[in-house]
Scaffold this motif. Structure first.
Motif, PDB file in Angstrom:
ATOM      1  N   ALA A 123       0.913  -1.246   0.269  1.00 49.64           N
ATOM      2  CA  ALA A 123      -0.020   0.246   0.023  1.00 49.64           C
ATOM      3  C   ALA A 123       0.479   1.334   0.211  1.00 49.64           C
ATOM      4  CB  ALA A 123      -0.673   0.173   1.182  1.00 49.64           C
ATOM      5  N   ALA A 124       1.650   1.992   0.769  1.00 50.18           N
ATOM      6  CA  ALA A 124       3.061   2.415   0.881  1.00 50.18           C
ATOM      7  C   ALA A 124       3.128   3.038  -0.688  1.00 50.18           C
ATOM      8  CB  ALA A 124       4.122   1.860   1.922  1.00 50.18           C
ATOM      9  N   ALA A 125       3.385   1.897  -1.484  1.00 52.26           N
ATOM     10  CA  ALA A 125       4.204   2.393  -3.420  1.00 52.26           C
ATOM     11  C   ALA A 125       2.763   2.398  -3.795  1.00 52.26           C
ATOM     12  CB  ALA A 125       4.393   1.341  -3.610  1.00 52.26           C
ATOM     13  N   LEU A 126       2.072   3.066  -2.959  1.00 53.36           N
ATOM     14  CA  LEU A 126       0.663   3.919  -4.187  1.00 53.36           C
ATOM     15  C   LEU A 126       0.307   4.806  -4.181  1.00 53.36           C
ATOM     16  CD1 LEU A 126      -1.356   2.461  -6.234  1.00 53.36           C
ATOM     17  CD2 LEU A 126      -3.108   1.801  -4.155  1.00 53.36           C
ATOM     18  N   PRO A 127       1.145   5.312  -3.166  1.00 55.91           N
ATOM     19  CA  PRO A 127      -0.104   6.894  -3.535  1.00 55.91           C
ATOM     20  C   PRO A 127      -0.153   7.823  -4.520  1.00 55.91           C
ATOM     21  CG  PRO A 127       0.164   6.339  -1.036  1.00 55.91           C
ATOM     22  CD  PRO A 127       1.023   5.309  -1.728  1.00 55.91           C
ATOM     23  N   THR A 128       1.074   8.016  -4.566  1.00 51.89           N
ATOM     24  CA  THR A 128       1.853   9.258  -5.477  1.00 51.89           C
ATOM     25  C   THR A 128       1.839   8.778  -7.041  1.00 51.89           C
ATOM     26  OG1 THR A 128       3.067  11.408  -4.059  1.00 51.89           O
ATOM     27  CG2 THR A 128       3.833  11.084  -5.957  1.00 51.89           C
ATOM     28  N   ALA A 129       2.364   7.703  -7.513  1.00 55.76           N
ATOM     29  CA  ALA A 129       3.097   7.319  -8.332  1.00 55.76           C
ATOM     30  C   ALA A 129       1.173   6.695  -8.907  1.00 55.76           C
ATOM     31  CB  ALA A 129       3.335   5.862  -8.418  1.00 55.76           C
ATOM     32  N   GLY A 130       0.519   6.175  -7.570  1.00 54.44           N
ATOM     33  CA  GLY A 130      -1.034   5.131  -8.578  1.00 54.44           C
ATOM     34  C   GLY A 130      -1.868   6.599  -8.876  1.00 54.44           C
ATOM     35  N   VAL A 131      -1.555   7.282  -8.535  1.00 56.55           N
ATOM     36  CA  VAL A 131      -2.728   8.376  -8.280  1.00 56.55           C
ATOM     37  C   VAL A 131      -2.410   9.616  -8.770  1.00 56.55           C
ATOM     38  CG1 VAL A 131      -3.640  10.447  -7.027  1.00 56.55           C
ATOM     39  CG2 VAL A 131      -3.531   8.151  -6.494  1.00 56.55           C
TER      40      VAL A 131
END
Length: 311
Positions: A123-131
């Motif tokens: 989950a920690a890898a998701l916010p900036t890149a994924g959004v």
């Protein structure tokens, strides 16, 4: 608590002991388990936002983080102690980021619950890149069957763009070296272009003489992007995440898009987590390193997928 800090803009990163932050009214304290690394972290350290936000020093770096709610301030209603959460730890004043054992966020910031099937580390890898990738796909309004060229596809944002463009029904063309071609195919690329063998523009024009509908470029300087833009059909779209688009020239050619900065927040992050939970999107964690080694990976070139700090 341990944290990765810079004492002034542009100074070397170091591990330091910092006070544990306490949550005030309407705020949530998170004991962080993992933090995602992004190119933006180095830009923050060198003063990218110095004229946009107030900063506190020593400045704790890190935007993306995930962990467990360890305390809540008065008036908090959305979170309880023990909840697993993930979010973006960048709120004014900057300098209280996720590269630390604890951080505090307002409960109405970009902070959401992690579904049970998703690990805290992933989950920690998701916010900036994924959004960011989700914002780009939404902005382009991809239609099924359109051809989408992704330059810089093997990095964090690119890995999500390949998946989300494929979900939208696009024929995805991803730039990748031979070692990454199989990974791009697994994520949803219909074809890959080896930028080591020939210029990307030449390779794509040879196989797609009518051009492409959408160009997502995550790495090219302005001159290189201007060349690639010649591949895009009239009425198509071009987006750059590093400010390389000449937007006036796009309009002259009747092409949509421009330089994009992600504005996605909690709703978009929750939407992505749901897609991951359903198995539609994979979080491509390529490397996990301890917090003490953060300086060796922040800003490192040639990233493949996502790097996560274990705290």
């Amino acid at each position: 608590m341990r944290a990765i800090v810079v004492r002034k803009f542009g100074e070397p990163m170091e591990t330091a002991e910092m006070p544990v932050p306490e949550p005030g009214a309407g705020a949530v304290q998170v004991q962080l388990t993992a933090a995602g690394v992004n190119p933006f972290d180095l830009r923050m350290a060198t003063g990218y936002l110095k004229n946009a936000l107030p900063h506190d020093f020593p400045m704790i770096l890190g935007v993306d983080g995930a962990g467990t709610v360890s305390a809540v301030g008065p008036g908090v209603t959305r979170f309880e102690v023990g909840d697993r959460v993930v979010g973006k730890f960048l709120v004014p004043p900057a300098g209280h980021g996720s590269f630390a054992e604890y951080s505090v966020l307002p409960e109405d910031a970009t902070l959401v619950h992690i579904p049970a099937k998703i690990t805290t580390l992933a989950a920690a890898a998701l916010p900036t890149a994924g959004v960011t990738a989700q914002d780009m796909v939404d902005a382009a309004a991809i239609r099924p069957g359109q051809k989408v060229l992704i330059v810089g596809a093997t990095g964090g944002v690119g890995s999500f763009l390949v998946q989300l463009s494929n979900i939208a029904g696009a024929h995805v063309i991803a730039t990748a070296g031979p070692a990454d071609a199989d990974q791009m195919a697994r994520l949803g690329a219909a074809e890959t272009v080896d930028y080591h063998r020939a210029p990307v523009e030449d390779s794509v024009r040879f196989t797609h003489p009518d051009g492409v509908d959408v160009l997502f470029d995550l790495v090219s300087a302005p001159d290189a992007l201007a060349d690639l833009t010649r591949l895009v059909r009239t009425g198509g779209a071009v987006y750059s995440t590093i400010g390389s688009v000449d937007e006036q020239r796009l309009r002259e050619r009747e092409i949509r898009g421009g330089n994009i900065e992600s504005r996605g927040a909690a709703p978009e992050l929750a939407r992505l987590l749901h897609r991951v939970d359903e198995g539609d999107v994979v979080i491509p964690v390529a490397a996990t390193v301890p917090l003490s080694e953060a300086a060796s990976v922040i800003g490192a070139p040639g990233a493949r997928g996502k790097t996560v700090l274990a705290i």
